[in-house]
Scaffold this motif. Sequence first.
Motif, PDB file in Angstrom:
ATOM      1  N   GLU A 123     -17.160  38.755  83.615  1.00 55.55           N
ATOM      2  CA  GLU A 123     -16.636  38.305  82.333  1.00 55.55           C
ATOM      3  C   GLU A 123     -17.784  38.292  81.315  1.00 55.55           C
ATOM      4  N   SER A 155     -16.645  34.504  77.440  1.00 55.92           N
ATOM      5  CA  SER A 155     -15.673  33.549  77.953  1.00 55.92           C
ATOM      6  C   SER A 155     -14.432  33.556  77.082  1.00 55.92           C
ATOM      7  N   THR A 156     -13.296  33.405  77.710  1.00 61.49           N
ATOM      8  CA  THR A 156     -12.024  33.331  76.997  1.00 61.49           C
ATOM      9  C   THR A 156     -11.655  31.894  76.640  1.00 61.49           C
ATOM     10  N   ARG A 157     -12.423  30.953  77.097  1.00 58.20           N
ATOM     11  CA  ARG A 157     -12.141  29.545  76.813  1.00 58.20           C
ATOM     12  C   ARG A 157     -12.602  29.194  75.400  1.00 58.20           C
ATOM     13  N   ASN A 158     -11.781  28.502  74.680  1.00 61.88           N
ATOM     14  CA  ASN A 158     -12.088  28.114  73.306  1.00 61.88           C
ATOM     15  C   ASN A 158     -12.835  26.776  73.319  1.00 61.88           C
ATOM     16  N   GLN A 206     -15.712  33.011  70.629  1.00 65.08           N
ATOM     17  CA  GLN A 206     -15.049  33.866  69.657  1.00 65.08           C
ATOM     18  C   GLN A 206     -15.807  33.877  68.322  1.00 65.08           C
ATOM     19  N   GLU A 223     -18.876  36.011  68.725  1.00 63.67           N
ATOM     20  CA  GLU A 223     -18.561  37.447  68.756  1.00 63.67           C
ATOM     21  C   GLU A 223     -18.370  37.981  67.340  1.00 63.67           C
ATOM     22  N   LYS A 246     -13.582  39.066  86.283  1.00 62.61           N
ATOM     23  CA  LYS A 246     -12.237  39.291  85.767  1.00 62.61           C
ATOM     24  C   LYS A 246     -11.637  40.547  86.412  1.00 62.61           C
ATOM     25  N   ASP A 273      -5.486  42.089  81.705  1.00 56.70           N
ATOM     26  CA  ASP A 273      -6.123  41.090  82.565  1.00 56.70           C
ATOM     27  C   ASP A 273      -5.061  40.391  83.415  1.00 56.70           C
ATOM     28  N   GLN A 288      -8.652  35.917  87.259  1.00 54.92           N
ATOM     29  CA  GLN A 288     -10.063  35.633  87.006  1.00 54.92           C
ATOM     30  C   GLN A 288     -10.614  34.781  88.145  1.00 54.92           C
ATOM     31  N   ILE A 307      -3.736  34.948  85.369  1.00 53.71           N
ATOM     32  CA  ILE A 307      -3.673  35.207  83.930  1.00 53.71           C
ATOM     33  C   ILE A 307      -2.330  35.825  83.565  1.00 53.71           C
TER      34      ILE A 307
END
Length: 868
Positions: A256, A259-262, A272, A275, A365, A376, A379, A390
Amino acid sequence: MPLSGDPGRGNITAEVLPAVELALHHLSEQPSPLGNYELQFHLTDSECDNSKVLKAFFDTIFNGPKPVMIFGGVCSSVTSILAQSLESWNLVQLSFAVTAPSLANKRRFPNFFRTVPSDSAINVALVRFLRQYGWSRVGTLTQREQRFTEVQGDLSRHLEAANIQLAEAESFSENPFDCIKKLKDNDVRIVIAHFDVSLAAKVFCCVYNLSMYGQKYQWILPSWTQAIWWTNADSTNCTVNNIQTAIEGSISADIETLSTRNVRGISGRTPQEYEKEYDKIRQLKRLGVSKFHGFAYDGTWVIAKVLTRVMETVRYRERYSIHRNFTVSEKEVGQMILEAMDKINFFGVTGHVMFQRGERMANVKFAQFQDGRAVDIEQYSAIIDELEFISPIRFQRDKPTKDRTHVYPHRKRISIFLYGIVAFLTFLGIFTACSFLVFSVKHRNHWAITMSRPFMNSLIIFGAVLSYSSIFFMGLDGSYVSDRVFEVSCSVQISCLSIGCTAASGAMFAKTWTIHSFFKNHSMEKKAVKTYGPVLLLMFLLLIDLSLLICLHILDPLRRTVKVYHIEADPHGQDFFIQPFSEHCENTYMGFWMAAFYVYKGILLLSTCFLAWITRQKNIPAVNDSRSIRFSVFVSVPVILTGTCASMLWQDQPNVQFCIVTLVIITCCCSTLCMVFIPKIIFIRMGPDPAFLSRRFHLIQWHSELEKKIGQDDDKRNIVEQNKPGASGCVTDMRQNISSTLDILLSEHLHLKWHIKKLDSELEDLTRQLNELSPHVIENIIVRSFVHKAVKEKCLTLPESSHCNRNLLEDINSPELIHRRLSLQLPILHHAYLPSIGGVDSSPLSSPIESPQHTPMPRTYGVLVTGL
């Protein structure tokens, strides 16, 4: 780091430098103590060359400024050489792009750390993913390059530790067709691939041509699957659609990168938000995207936190040390940095950042190609060692791909419906046999039962019941009973069938041998037929059978064996094969024992059949069911021989073999029992009474004696007239005439049944008179006996005996003849025979009659008295 770009991987250094600059900028905004320090990077071009990187490193060490840590390392070979020498220089290296599993060896690289997860971490996630879907058999396809072969070697060790079979490991350089074909030939369904993206189109073109895609196969690919590489299909003989078809449903495993976690991390920004800032700087510099930029960003923060902690520790010691000139050595600083690296724990843009034995604990992932794009699906978190869902994974037919061509064992067993029908018929057969036995016992005093050897009939019933009982054990197998019970049933089955066959066929052989022995001497003067001979013969046959069975069960007992047949495809087209097998009763020398039993039983059956054939025209009253025995033998022997051969030919089809064997047993037993006992039942229920049959028996006996004497006279004439032509033909004609006359008389038996009542009443009257001991009755009996004797003597002296018989028999009841004989013989009869018959004087005769005209009472007297 290499400053020049790699055609296959791009210019990693240029693409990650914006992330490092952004991290330094964010560090300057941090409060104390992070904000109190400034990181200075000295960039050295390694050119991915071992000698150049060592020279650049030594120049930096000696020329200064001396570095506190080493950051970077993109090429695994360069990083490996440099990392081995850092311990002597008390330096710690932190990499953000090298994923080679070999660098995880802490004995060789004690001062090496990396923020990017190694390929070993991906292999751990792969093993966890394989176990989730029950895949325990896989194959690998690897390109012959160091970075791929190292990953494949590490994966092999993880698969072995997880007890997952590596069925085939293939490697290639340029053309992967042969390797892919070997994978298919070895029935590899799950393929884990490690090769460069430049060869991906060629590989999947071979996959398409070999039809290794779809429901039956699952491909797990490296991390470059996000790129649209299949559009470059010019170097292959496949179209873009072909490659898309082949890659549809394949799964990729990759670390990964963001990270996809906010969640806001150590920098105060979410992944995010970071990025967006990175993309803005990258686009301004017109640079590409590297998947390692997030690890470089977090790596910068790791260095800042580690060095801040070390500096704060050194300053604390300097301030509160009891020594005025306190200094920290380089070795102590290096040790403090190592300890601080092990304690790193924060949330960065790539997820949770922490180290375990120098390795990054990160997330992996899994994505799947669905309708031409990567989606996806799951994970893997290395920290909690779990897979997080997911989105749903897509399989054809909504079932996971099988890791092999499953072969399901299928027991060839006897149909329960067929077994039920045969068991019902067998029960009826046993019930019928028992009914015949009860009937025989109930009418045991009847002449039709006593004259047919009841002991032999009981043995036939006993053998039939045992043979019937063996059928119940033939239908048992491992689906109904255990292995031990199955072996016991094998022994019981062969014992019941063998003893039952010997008892039934031996009894028929003994009866047939009795008929043969009776006619062998061509004499009808034998007073009685010996009964102990056939019984001893039958006991001898049973003794042989028991000896063979005891030797079989002791020396070489029967065991349960499984016979495996050829693998068959599923008849419904499912993705599996069927492995038929059947259970048999066998031992070590099964062929020898079967040959012994077949030879022994065959000799017995053929001997019985031979005796039945040579006695096919013989019939004696002592064995009144001889014709039925012959018929049953003629039916049973061909059926047994045919059934034995057919059962050997159909031994691979248990249902057919069971039908053949049971049909043979039921047919033989049923035909034998019915032919032996049904005529007796009909005869006893509907046949003539014993008085009539007694008179018929004595008529046959008288005719036999008459034929014997005529035959003696014919022999004398043959001696005199042996030279006369046609003499032998005349004698033959006479014998044939006599025999035909007897057949005619016997055939008229059916037309004379209506005389039975009349003759019975006459018999009762004569019996009553005999019991009253009236002299008149006794005289009539004696006179009749002498009349019969006179007729017999006269007929024997006359040349035309057949004509004489007819005339004299008419004169037997003539009153004139009776009175004339009575007047001549009555005084002598009263003197010689009246005391012994009437019972007045019970003493025996004092002396025989001297006169030649008055000889003692012939044997015909006793016969006629009994008949009357």
